[in-house]
Structures are given as structure tokens and as C-alpha cells.
Design a protein around this motif. Structure first.
Motif, PDB file in Angstrom:
ATOM      1  N   ILE A 216       0.930  -1.238   0.181  1.00 16.77           N
ATOM      2  CA  ILE A 216      -0.052  -0.153   0.162  1.00 16.77           C
ATOM      3  C   ILE A 216       0.815   1.411   0.031  1.00 16.77           C
ATOM      4  O   ILE A 216       0.584   2.333  -0.724  1.00 16.77           O
ATOM      5  N   ASP A 217       2.009   1.186   0.720  1.00 18.08           N
ATOM      6  CA  ASP A 217       2.722   2.408   0.963  1.00 18.08           C
ATOM      7  C   ASP A 217       3.235   2.857  -0.427  1.00 18.08           C
ATOM      8  O   ASP A 217       3.487   4.111  -0.683  1.00 18.08           O
ATOM      9  N   ASP A 222       3.695   6.175  -5.316  1.00 16.48           N
ATOM     10  CA  ASP A 222       3.580   6.437  -6.549  1.00 16.48           C
ATOM     11  C   ASP A 222       2.509   7.390  -7.189  1.00 16.48           C
ATOM     12  O   ASP A 222       2.715   8.318  -8.129  1.00 16.48           O
ATOM     13  N   LYS A 223       1.321   7.531  -6.524  1.00 13.86           N
ATOM     14  CA  LYS A 223       0.388   8.302  -6.734  1.00 13.86           C
ATOM     15  C   LYS A 223       0.503   9.559  -6.478  1.00 13.86           C
ATOM     16  O   LYS A 223       0.355  10.846  -7.334  1.00 13.86           O
TER      17      LYS A 223
END
Length: 227
Positions: A216-217, A222-223
Motif C-alpha cells: 500500500i505504501d 507512486d500516486k
């Protein structure tokens, strides 16, 4: 509770329920495919025949409750479990009926579990040519992977066997995955999540039931970087 025959019935019911519960537990859990189900059910069908033989001989190594009742009663009143043989026959017949479909895919299960050693002429003709090449290839003879993990190695050279492995691997070994998914969905759809939509529920359910470790991290990072 003082009737010896009633106590004999209760002892038999207790022991048989315990055996059925043990089978039920073996059929639950993740990562079970049709081959696991086939092995567990066939093993229990063999056990049923063993159980019947032990009852016929008044020998109770697999029926602890029956053994205890038999030892208590044999010095006071005649006690036997021959009347319960008919129930054993009914259970055997019922297992034969309920799992009769296994006979139709028995050769497919054999190919799925032992592709390197199975006799080529016993499998479906669609897979025989590729199987000849597979069993002759020294690279695959030394592999330790089994089941679907083995068939993943065949993707480029053996497309028919690869499709076969994917088909067998996708067969559910039990209803456990469906039942656990419903339990997970019930947990997700709580009264505290008023903004939950059908789309977000689908994503949350998929994330909660997958075996893939999601970083998730890294995804969030990246987002944020793209923005």
C-alpha cells in the motif's frame, strides 16, 4: 439414560459425528483445489469400510465412546453394535452417491497431481503429444513444484497442458472461500461505513480476500509522485 441400547446409539452417534467433523475441517481453509477434496473424500470412504469391519468384529479402535460403553455393559447386559452396521452401509452408499462425479474426472485429477509419471495412454488424447515431450524433458523431471505451481512453468512450450492446469486449479475444493467471502463482506458493510458504494465494496472485498501481498505504501507514494 439407563437404557443400554439408547446409550449404544448415543455412543455410535458421538463417534461418527467426530469422524465427520474431522473430515469437514480438512475440507476447509484456503488453497484447497479439487485434488485435495478428492484425496480427503476418498480417504474417508476407505475409512468407512474400516469402521464397518471393526463394528462387525466388536473391536473399537476407532470408536472410543462405543468401546467405553461396551466394556461397561458386557459384564452386566449383552451389548453389541451389530445393529449399527445398517447405518454404516447407508453412510457408505450416501458418500458413493454424493461424490459419484469424481469418477468422471478421475483421470484428469491423476494428470493434475502426477503429470511426470502418469501413463500417457490413460489421459485425454488432446494432451498426449505435449505430455510425451514434457515427460522426456530433463528440465521438468527435476522440478519440485506440484499442482498449479508446476503447470505455471509450462506456459510457453505446452499451451494445452497449461490451460488444463489452470482449469483444474480454478475448481473450488470446497465452499469455504464463498462462505468466508460472505463473512468478510458482512464485516466490511458495517453501519459505520455510510459512504460505501457498490464499486468501492467490490474493491474492498477483493483486497480483503486476495492472497497477494499488496504494498500500500508504494502505491500511495507512486500516486503522490505522479500528482
Amino acid at each position: 439414560m439407563r437404557d443400554p441400547q439408547f446409550l449404544a446409539d448415543l455412543a455410535f452417534l458421538t463417534d461418527m459425528t467426530q469422524h465427520l467433523n474431522e473430515l469437514n475441517l480438512k475440507l476447509q481453509g484456503r488453497n484447497h483445489n479439487i485434488a485435495n477434496l478428492y484425496g480427503n473424500v476418498n480417504g474417508f470412504r476407505n475409512k468407512l469400510k474400516l469402521f464397518k469391519t471393526s463394528l462387525q468384529q466388536d473391536d473399537f479402535p476407532f470408536f472410543p465412546s462405543c468401546k467405553e460403553h461396551y466394556l461397561e455393559m458386557k459384564n452386566f447386559e449383552e451389548c453389541n453394535f451389530l445393529d449399527h452396521l445398517k447405518y454404516m452401509d447407508e453412510i457408505i452408499v450416501e458418500f458413493e452417491r454424493r461424490f459419484a462425479d469424481f469418477e468422471k474426472i478421475e483421470s484428469d485429477i491423476a494428470l493434475f497431481t502426477q503429470p511426470l509419471t502418469i501413463a500417457v495412454e490413460t489421459v485425454n488424447i488432446d494432451y498426449q503429444l505435449e505430455l510425451c515431450d514434457l515427460q522426456s524433458d530433463p528440465f521438468y523431471k527435476g522440478r519440485t513444484e506440484t499442482g498449479i505451481d508446476f503447470f505455471k512453468l509450462l506456459a510457453e512450450r505446452f499451451p494445452k497442458l497449461t490451460n488444463f492446469g489452470q482449469k483444474m486449479g480454478s475448481m473450488m475444493g470446497s465452499t469455504y472461500l464463498c462462505e468466508s467471502a460472505y463473512s468478510t463482506m458482512k464485516f466490511i458493510k458495517s453501519k459505520y461505513r455510510s459512504s460505501l458504494t457498490d464499486t468501492s465494496l467490490k474493491h474492498a472485498l477483493r483486497l480483503a480476500t486476495t492472497n497477494i501481498n499488496v504494498d500500500i505504501d508504494r502505491i500511495v507514494k507512486d500516486k503522490l509522485t505522479k500528482q
